[in-house]
Design a protein around this motif. Structure first.
Motif, PDB file in Angstrom:
ATOM      1  N   LEU A  68       8.241 -12.279  -4.358  1.00 54.07           N
ATOM      2  CA  LEU A  68       9.663 -12.133  -4.048  1.00 54.07           C
ATOM      3  C   LEU A  68      10.005 -10.681  -3.732  1.00 54.07           C
ATOM      4  CD1 LEU A  68      11.298 -14.526  -6.685  1.00 54.07           C
ATOM      5  CD2 LEU A  68      10.988 -14.941  -4.224  1.00 54.07           C
ATOM      6  N   LEU A  69       9.416  -9.759  -4.453  1.00 53.08           N
ATOM      7  CA  LEU A  69       9.634  -8.333  -4.157  1.00 53.08           C
ATOM      8  C   LEU A  69       9.107  -7.991  -2.767  1.00 53.08           C
ATOM      9  CD1 LEU A  69       8.698  -6.736  -7.614  1.00 53.08           C
ATOM     10  CD2 LEU A  69      10.992  -6.809  -6.571  1.00 53.08           C
ATOM     11  N   LYS A  70       7.913  -8.464  -2.461  1.00 56.05           N
ATOM     12  CA  LYS A  70       7.363  -8.200  -1.123  1.00 56.05           C
ATOM     13  C   LYS A  70       8.270  -8.821  -0.055  1.00 56.05           C
ATOM     14  CE  LYS A  70       3.208  -9.818  -1.257  1.00 56.05           C
ATOM     15  NZ  LYS A  70       1.774 -10.146  -1.214  1.00 56.05           N
ATOM     16  N   TRP A  71       8.753 -10.034  -0.310  1.00 59.19           N
ATOM     17  CA  TRP A  71       9.643 -10.722   0.618  1.00 59.19           C
ATOM     18  C   TRP A  71      10.901  -9.901   0.867  1.00 59.19           C
ATOM     19  CZ3 TRP A  71       8.915 -15.376   3.138  1.00 59.19           C
ATOM     20  CH2 TRP A  71      10.024 -15.925   3.764  1.00 59.19           C
ATOM     21  N   GLN A  72      11.441  -9.351  -0.212  1.00 55.39           N
ATOM     22  CA  GLN A  72      12.688  -8.602  -0.121  1.00 55.39           C
ATOM     23  C   GLN A  72      12.500  -7.221   0.500  1.00 55.39           C
ATOM     24  OE1 GLN A  72      14.785  -8.405  -3.835  1.00 55.39           O
ATOM     25  NE2 GLN A  72      16.430  -7.142  -3.016  1.00 55.39           N
ATOM     26  N   TYR A  73      11.412  -6.544   0.137  1.00 60.00           N
ATOM     27  CA  TYR A  73      11.259  -5.141   0.545  1.00 60.00           C
ATOM     28  C   TYR A  73      10.351  -4.940   1.764  1.00 60.00           C
ATOM     29  CZ  TYR A  73      13.845  -3.861  -3.587  1.00 60.00           C
ATOM     30  OH  TYR A  73      14.845  -3.720  -4.519  1.00 60.00           O
ATOM     31  N   GLN A  74       9.701  -5.977   2.202  1.00 60.78           N
ATOM     32  CA  GLN A  74       8.901  -5.886   3.430  1.00 60.78           C
ATOM     33  C   GLN A  74       9.188  -7.100   4.310  1.00 60.78           C
ATOM     34  OE1 GLN A  74       4.692  -5.123   2.529  1.00 60.78           O
ATOM     35  NE2 GLN A  74       5.046  -3.041   3.229  1.00 60.78           N
ATOM     36  N   ALA A  75      10.439  -7.255   4.653  1.00 60.64           N
ATOM     37  CA  ALA A  75      10.885  -8.417   5.423  1.00 60.64           C
ATOM     38  C   ALA A  75      10.093  -8.586   6.722  1.00 60.64           C
ATOM     39  CB  ALA A  75      12.376  -8.303   5.718  1.00 60.64           C
ATOM     40  N   GLU A  76       9.697  -7.473   7.302  1.00 59.23           N
ATOM     41  CA  GLU A  76       8.961  -7.535   8.580  1.00 59.23           C
ATOM     42  C   GLU A  76       7.558  -8.130   8.442  1.00 59.23           C
ATOM     43  OE1 GLU A  76       7.789  -3.746   6.615  1.00 59.23           O
ATOM     44  OE2 GLU A  76       9.682  -4.801   6.869  1.00 59.23           O
ATOM     45  N   ARG A  77       7.075  -8.250   7.230  1.00 53.73           N
ATOM     46  CA  ARG A  77       5.706  -8.770   7.015  1.00 53.73           C
ATOM     47  C   ARG A  77       5.693 -10.169   6.415  1.00 53.73           C
ATOM     48  NH1 ARG A  77       1.499  -4.680   5.122  1.00 53.73           N
ATOM     49  NH2 ARG A  77       0.310  -6.206   6.260  1.00 53.73           N
ATOM     50  N   ARG A  78       6.846 -10.805   6.313  1.00 53.52           N
ATOM     51  CA  ARG A  78       6.929 -12.143   5.724  1.00 53.52           C
ATOM     52  C   ARG A  78       5.973 -13.091   6.434  1.00 53.52           C
ATOM     53  NH1 ARG A  78      13.518 -12.479   5.245  1.00 53.52           N
ATOM     54  NH2 ARG A  78      13.667 -10.976   3.535  1.00 53.52           N
ATOM     55  N   SER A  79       5.406 -13.981   5.628  1.00 56.36           N
ATOM     56  CA  SER A  79       4.433 -14.904   6.207  1.00 56.36           C
ATOM     57  C   SER A  79       4.506 -16.259   5.520  1.00 56.36           C
ATOM     58  CB  SER A  79       3.017 -14.337   6.045  1.00 56.36           C
ATOM     59  OG  SER A  79       2.635 -14.360   4.675  1.00 56.36           O
ATOM     60  N   ARG A  80       3.903 -17.207   6.166  1.00 55.39           N
ATOM     61  CA  ARG A  80       3.798 -18.557   5.588  1.00 55.39           C
ATOM     62  C   ARG A  80       3.006 -18.504   4.280  1.00 55.39           C
ATOM     63  NH1 ARG A  80       4.510 -24.338   6.885  1.00 55.39           N
ATOM     64  NH2 ARG A  80       3.119 -25.271   5.375  1.00 55.39           N
ATOM     65  N   SER A  81       2.025 -17.639   4.219  1.00 55.50           N
ATOM     66  CA  SER A  81       1.217 -17.485   3.010  1.00 55.50           C
ATOM     67  C   SER A  81       2.084 -17.072   1.823  1.00 55.50           C
ATOM     68  CB  SER A  81       0.112 -16.454   3.256  1.00 55.50           C
ATOM     69  OG  SER A  81      -0.557 -16.150   2.065  1.00 55.50           O
ATOM     70  N   TRP A  82       3.002 -16.150   2.039  1.00 59.90           N
ATOM     71  CA  TRP A  82       3.897 -15.724   0.963  1.00 59.90           C
ATOM     72  C   TRP A  82       4.769 -16.896   0.509  1.00 59.90           C
ATOM     73  CZ3 TRP A  82       6.216 -10.322   2.597  1.00 59.90           C
ATOM     74  CH2 TRP A  82       5.181  -9.372   2.641  1.00 59.90           C
ATOM     75  N   THR A  83       5.302 -17.640   1.488  1.00 60.34           N
ATOM     76  CA  THR A  83       6.133 -18.806   1.172  1.00 60.34           C
ATOM     77  C   THR A  83       5.337 -19.822   0.355  1.00 60.34           C
ATOM     78  OG1 THR A  83       7.312 -18.474   3.257  1.00 60.34           O
ATOM     79  CG2 THR A  83       7.616 -20.585   2.162  1.00 60.34           C
ATOM     80  N   ASP A  84       4.106 -20.070   0.762  1.00 58.07           N
ATOM     81  CA  ASP A  84       3.249 -21.016   0.041  1.00 58.07           C
ATOM     82  C   ASP A  84       2.984 -20.543  -1.391  1.00 58.07           C
ATOM     83  OD1 ASP A  84       3.139 -22.605   2.304  1.00 58.07           O
ATOM     84  OD2 ASP A  84       1.123 -21.949   2.890  1.00 58.07           O
ATOM     85  N   THR A  85       2.726 -19.249  -1.546  1.00 56.35           N
ATOM     86  CA  THR A  85       2.468 -18.699  -2.880  1.00 56.35           C
ATOM     87  C   THR A  85       3.705 -18.822  -3.756  1.00 56.35           C
ATOM     88  OG1 THR A  85       0.778 -17.189  -2.058  1.00 56.35           O
ATOM     89  CG2 THR A  85       1.809 -16.623  -4.159  1.00 56.35           C
TER      90      THR A  85
END
Length: 152
Positions: A68-85
């Motif tokens: 969630l932190l990565k999602w919030q602070y690196q929006a440009e790098r969001r990925s399906r992998s993050w969503t799955d995790t």
């Protein structure tokens, strides 16, 4: 008649073969042969079950918060992998809390420990300074458990 051998005080089966030891102790318990039980190690094992469940839940919260932190602070790098995790960790949390409802009473303590580690993990993985991330968890328990919540 039992297949469980009588426990000798010098018996080191617990150290030599944990599986055989656990089978023997379960057999002795079923037969209510309480005087023969390796009580000290049975107590230790029962306590370790609780610690393992606590650690598993902390691990799921840690990975969830990190993503969630990565999602919030690196929006440009969001990925399906993050969503799955994120989805997988929420499923794990839901399952662990259903299996051991008393762990919900420990949520605040678990989150404090999980966040401290998740914050460092997020900094390491993103390359952002640790100070980028709040010192305390910016997400509520309800948000962490909400399958649809993603910080923007």
């Amino acid at each position: 008649m039992s297949n469980a051998p009588k426990v000798d005080p010098a018996d080191d089966l617990y150290d030599r073969d944990g599986y055989a030891w656990s089978k023997r102790e379960a057999d002795l318990l079923r037969q209510q042969r309480f005087g023969e039980i390796d009580l000290a190690n049975v107590i230790e094992e029962i306590e370790s079950v609780g610690r393992s469940e606590w650690r598993a839940l902390k691990s799921s919260y840690r990975v969830l918060i990190q993503h969630l932190l990565k999602w919030q602070y690196q929006a440009e790098r969001r990925s399906r992998s993050w969503t799955d995790t994120i989805r997988t960790q929420r499923t794990n949390i839901e399952s662990d809390e259903e299996d051991s409802p008393s762990l919900k009473r420990e949520t605040r303590t678990i989150l404090t420990a999980a966040y401290r580690l998740a914050r460092k993990d997020a900094a390491d993985e993103t390359g952002l300074p640790l100070s980028t991330f709040p010192e305390t968890c910016p997400y509520t328990v309800e948000q962490l458990r909400d399958r649809d919540f993603l910080p923007e």
